[in-house]
Design a protein around this motif. Structure first.
Motif, PDB file in Angstrom:
ATOM      1  N   MET A  86       4.445 -10.952  -3.353  1.00  0.00           N
ATOM      2  CA  MET A  86       3.394 -10.160  -2.728  1.00  0.00           C
ATOM      3  C   MET A  86       2.110 -10.967  -2.737  1.00  0.00           C
ATOM      4  SD  MET A  86       3.878  -6.288  -4.205  1.00  0.00           S
ATOM      5  CE  MET A  86       3.029  -5.358  -2.954  1.00  0.00           C
ATOM      6  N   THR A  87       1.390 -10.806  -1.673  1.00  0.00           N
ATOM      7  CA  THR A  87       0.106 -11.499  -1.605  1.00  0.00           C
ATOM      8  C   THR A  87      -0.945 -10.654  -2.306  1.00  0.00           C
ATOM      9  OG1 THR A  87      -0.537 -10.485   0.489  1.00  0.00           O
ATOM     10  CG2 THR A  87       0.758 -12.503   0.614  1.00  0.00           C
ATOM     11  N   LEU A  88      -2.081 -11.237  -2.490  1.00  0.00           N
ATOM     12  CA  LEU A  88      -3.178 -10.545  -3.158  1.00  0.00           C
ATOM     13  C   LEU A  88      -3.647  -9.343  -2.323  1.00  0.00           C
ATOM     14  CD1 LEU A  88      -5.000 -10.561  -5.602  1.00  0.00           C
ATOM     15  CD2 LEU A  88      -6.552 -12.071  -4.385  1.00  0.00           C
ATOM     16  N   GLN A  89      -3.637  -9.493  -1.007  1.00  0.00           N
ATOM     17  CA  GLN A  89      -4.056  -8.389  -0.133  1.00  0.00           C
ATOM     18  C   GLN A  89      -3.071  -7.224  -0.231  1.00  0.00           C
ATOM     19  OE1 GLN A  89      -4.286  -9.433   4.007  1.00  0.00           O
ATOM     20  NE2 GLN A  89      -5.497  -7.625   4.515  1.00  0.00           N
ATOM     21  N   GLN A  90      -1.798  -7.489  -0.312  1.00  0.00           N
ATOM     22  CA  GLN A  90      -0.798  -6.441  -0.432  1.00  0.00           C
ATOM     23  C   GLN A  90      -0.939  -5.694  -1.758  1.00  0.00           C
ATOM     24  OE1 GLN A  90       2.697  -8.821   0.179  1.00  0.00           O
ATOM     25  NE2 GLN A  90       2.916  -8.183   2.333  1.00  0.00           N
ATOM     26  N   VAL A  91      -1.196  -6.434  -2.812  1.00  0.00           N
ATOM     27  CA  VAL A  91      -1.403  -5.805  -4.120  1.00  0.00           C
ATOM     28  C   VAL A  91      -2.628  -4.895  -4.077  1.00  0.00           C
ATOM     29  CG1 VAL A  91      -1.992  -6.265  -6.535  1.00  0.00           C
ATOM     30  CG2 VAL A  91      -0.263  -7.658  -5.386  1.00  0.00           C
ATOM     31  N   TYR A  92      -3.682  -5.357  -3.424  1.00  0.00           N
ATOM     32  CA  TYR A  92      -4.893  -4.559  -3.302  1.00  0.00           C
ATOM     33  C   TYR A  92      -4.612  -3.282  -2.508  1.00  0.00           C
ATOM     34  CZ  TYR A  92      -9.643  -3.231  -2.034  1.00  0.00           C
ATOM     35  OH  TYR A  92     -10.806  -2.530  -1.839  1.00  0.00           O
ATOM     36  N   ILE A  93      -3.891  -3.387  -1.408  1.00  0.00           N
ATOM     37  CA  ILE A  93      -3.578  -2.224  -0.573  1.00  0.00           C
ATOM     38  C   ILE A  93      -2.735  -1.216  -1.350  1.00  0.00           C
ATOM     39  CG2 ILE A  93      -2.298  -1.475   1.471  1.00  0.00           C
ATOM     40  CD1 ILE A  93      -3.271  -4.030   2.853  1.00  0.00           C
ATOM     41  N   VAL A  94      -1.752  -1.701  -2.097  1.00  0.00           N
ATOM     42  CA  VAL A  94      -0.918  -0.797  -2.894  1.00  0.00           C
ATOM     43  C   VAL A  94      -1.759  -0.096  -3.962  1.00  0.00           C
ATOM     44  CG1 VAL A  94       0.968  -0.724  -4.570  1.00  0.00           C
ATOM     45  CG2 VAL A  94       1.228  -2.032  -2.465  1.00  0.00           C
ATOM     46  N   GLY A  95      -2.673  -0.798  -4.555  1.00  0.00           N
ATOM     47  CA  GLY A  95      -3.562  -0.195  -5.552  1.00  0.00           C
ATOM     48  C   GLY A  95      -4.463   0.859  -4.944  1.00  0.00           C
ATOM     49  N   VAL A  96      -5.002   0.569  -3.770  1.00  0.00           N
ATOM     50  CA  VAL A  96      -5.868   1.532  -3.086  1.00  0.00           C
ATOM     51  C   VAL A  96      -5.072   2.775  -2.712  1.00  0.00           C
ATOM     52  CG1 VAL A  96      -7.172   1.951  -0.963  1.00  0.00           C
ATOM     53  CG2 VAL A  96      -7.553  -0.144  -2.254  1.00  0.00           C
ATOM     54  N   LEU A  97      -3.878   2.602  -2.173  1.00  0.00           N
ATOM     55  CA  LEU A  97      -3.044   3.745  -1.810  1.00  0.00           C
ATOM     56  C   LEU A  97      -2.684   4.581  -3.040  1.00  0.00           C
ATOM     57  CD1 LEU A  97      -0.666   2.223   0.878  1.00  0.00           C
ATOM     58  CD2 LEU A  97      -2.554   3.809   1.225  1.00  0.00           C
ATOM     59  N   GLY A  98      -2.403   3.928  -4.147  1.00  0.00           N
ATOM     60  CA  GLY A  98      -2.108   4.652  -5.383  1.00  0.00           C
ATOM     61  C   GLY A  98      -3.307   5.448  -5.867  1.00  0.00           C
ATOM     62  N   GLY A  99      -4.492   4.853  -5.806  1.00  0.00           N
ATOM     63  CA  GLY A  99      -5.710   5.553  -6.207  1.00  0.00           C
ATOM     64  C   GLY A  99      -6.004   6.738  -5.309  1.00  0.00           C
ATOM     65  N   LEU A 100      -5.839   6.561  -4.001  1.00  0.00           N
ATOM     66  CA  LEU A 100      -6.069   7.657  -3.065  1.00  0.00           C
ATOM     67  C   LEU A 100      -5.072   8.790  -3.276  1.00  0.00           C
ATOM     68  CD1 LEU A 100      -6.919   5.826   0.276  1.00  0.00           C
ATOM     69  CD2 LEU A 100      -8.457   7.138  -1.182  1.00  0.00           C
ATOM     70  N   SER A 101      -3.824   8.446  -3.524  1.00  0.00           N
ATOM     71  CA  SER A 101      -2.832   9.503  -3.753  1.00  0.00           C
ATOM     72  C   SER A 101      -3.135  10.256  -5.044  1.00  0.00           C
ATOM     73  CB  SER A 101      -1.418   8.925  -3.770  1.00  0.00           C
ATOM     74  OG  SER A 101      -1.242   8.071  -4.884  1.00  0.00           O
ATOM     75  N   ALA A 102      -3.651   9.572  -6.051  1.00  0.00           N
ATOM     76  CA  ALA A 102      -4.030  10.251  -7.296  1.00  0.00           C
ATOM     77  C   ALA A 102      -5.193  11.210  -7.047  1.00  0.00           C
ATOM     78  CB  ALA A 102      -4.409   9.236  -8.366  1.00  0.00           C
ATOM     79  N   VAL A 103      -6.170  10.778  -6.275  1.00  0.00           N
ATOM     80  CA  VAL A 103      -7.316  11.639  -5.968  1.00  0.00           C
ATOM     81  C   VAL A 103      -6.872  12.852  -5.154  1.00  0.00           C
ATOM     82  CG1 VAL A 103      -9.471  11.768  -4.644  1.00  0.00           C
ATOM     83  CG2 VAL A 103      -9.037   9.817  -6.146  1.00  0.00           C
ATOM     84  N   VAL A 104      -6.030  12.638  -4.153  1.00  0.00           N
ATOM     85  CA  VAL A 104      -5.529  13.751  -3.338  1.00  0.00           C
ATOM     86  C   VAL A 104      -4.727  14.717  -4.209  1.00  0.00           C
ATOM     87  CG1 VAL A 104      -3.929  14.361  -1.471  1.00  0.00           C
ATOM     88  CG2 VAL A 104      -5.565  12.509  -1.149  1.00  0.00           C
ATOM     89  N   GLY A 105      -3.919  14.208  -5.102  1.00  0.00           N
ATOM     90  CA  GLY A 105      -3.147  15.061  -6.007  1.00  0.00           C
ATOM     91  C   GLY A 105      -4.035  15.897  -6.906  1.00  0.00           C
ATOM     92  N   LEU A 106      -5.084  15.300  -7.434  1.00  0.00           N
ATOM     93  CA  LEU A 106      -6.011  16.041  -8.289  1.00  0.00           C
ATOM     94  C   LEU A 106      -6.759  17.118  -7.505  1.00  0.00           C
ATOM     95  CD1 LEU A 106      -7.483  13.210 -10.530  1.00  0.00           C
ATOM     96  CD2 LEU A 106      -5.987  15.077 -11.225  1.00  0.00           C
ATOM     97  N   VAL A 107      -7.154  16.805  -6.274  1.00  0.00           N
ATOM     98  CA  VAL A 107      -7.851  17.793  -5.442  1.00  0.00           C
ATOM     99  C   VAL A 107      -6.919  18.954  -5.120  1.00  0.00           C
ATOM    100  CG1 VAL A 107      -8.842  18.173  -3.145  1.00  0.00           C
ATOM    101  CG2 VAL A 107      -9.534  16.189  -4.494  1.00  0.00           C
ATOM    102  N   LEU A 108      -5.676  18.655  -4.785  1.00  0.00           N
ATOM    103  CA  LEU A 108      -4.717  19.719  -4.499  1.00  0.00           C
ATOM    104  C   LEU A 108      -4.448  20.575  -5.734  1.00  0.00           C
ATOM    105  CD1 LEU A 108      -2.126  17.923  -2.196  1.00  0.00           C
ATOM    106  CD2 LEU A 108      -3.809  19.640  -1.556  1.00  0.00           C
ATOM    107  N   PHE A 109      -4.331  19.946  -6.885  1.00  0.00           N
ATOM    108  CA  PHE A 109      -4.121  20.690  -8.127  1.00  0.00           C
ATOM    109  C   PHE A 109      -5.305  21.594  -8.427  1.00  0.00           C
ATOM    110  CE2 PHE A 109      -4.638  21.073 -12.738  1.00  0.00           C
ATOM    111  CZ  PHE A 109      -3.461  21.743 -13.037  1.00  0.00           C
ATOM    112  N   ALA A 110      -6.518  21.064  -8.248  1.00  0.00           N
ATOM    113  CA  ALA A 110      -7.715  21.873  -8.496  1.00  0.00           C
ATOM    114  C   ALA A 110      -7.784  23.048  -7.519  1.00  0.00           C
ATOM    115  CB  ALA A 110      -8.967  21.013  -8.382  1.00  0.00           C
ATOM    116  N   GLY A 111      -7.451  22.799  -6.265  1.00  0.00           N
ATOM    117  CA  GLY A 111      -7.445  23.874  -5.277  1.00  0.00           C
ATOM    118  C   GLY A 111      -6.435  24.949  -5.610  1.00  0.00           C
TER     119      GLY A 111
END
Length: 70
Positions: free
Chosen positions: A1-26
């Motif tokens: 994996m390239t550095l850009q791919q690792v960064y994208i996977v990390g960003v997607l993981g962070g966004l999914s965690a935030v969306v999950g927390l917002v849905l749980f709070a709702g």
């Protein structure tokens, strides 16, 4: 994996965690509101039942024939 791919996977993981927390709070807020509303309705129901019981007891007393002063 390239550095850009690792960064994208990390960003997607962070966004999914935030969306999950917002849905749980709702969901938690919605559940809290529903339970609170149910509890309030039950308290109102108990109060109306108490009032109806008092009205029936008063009705059972009957009426008296007191003279009316004119």
């Amino acid at each position: 994996m390239t550095l850009q791919q690792v960064y994208i996977v990390g960003v997607l993981g962070g966004l999914s965690a935030v969306v999950g927390l917002v849905l749980f709070a709702g969901l938690a807020v919605g559940l809290y509101c529903a339970v609170t509303r149910l509890a309030d309705r039950y308290e109102d129901f108990k109060a109306r039942r108490q009032d109806l019981k008092a009205c029936r007891e008063i009705d059972r007393l009957g009426t008296t024939s007191h003279p009316i002063d004119q």
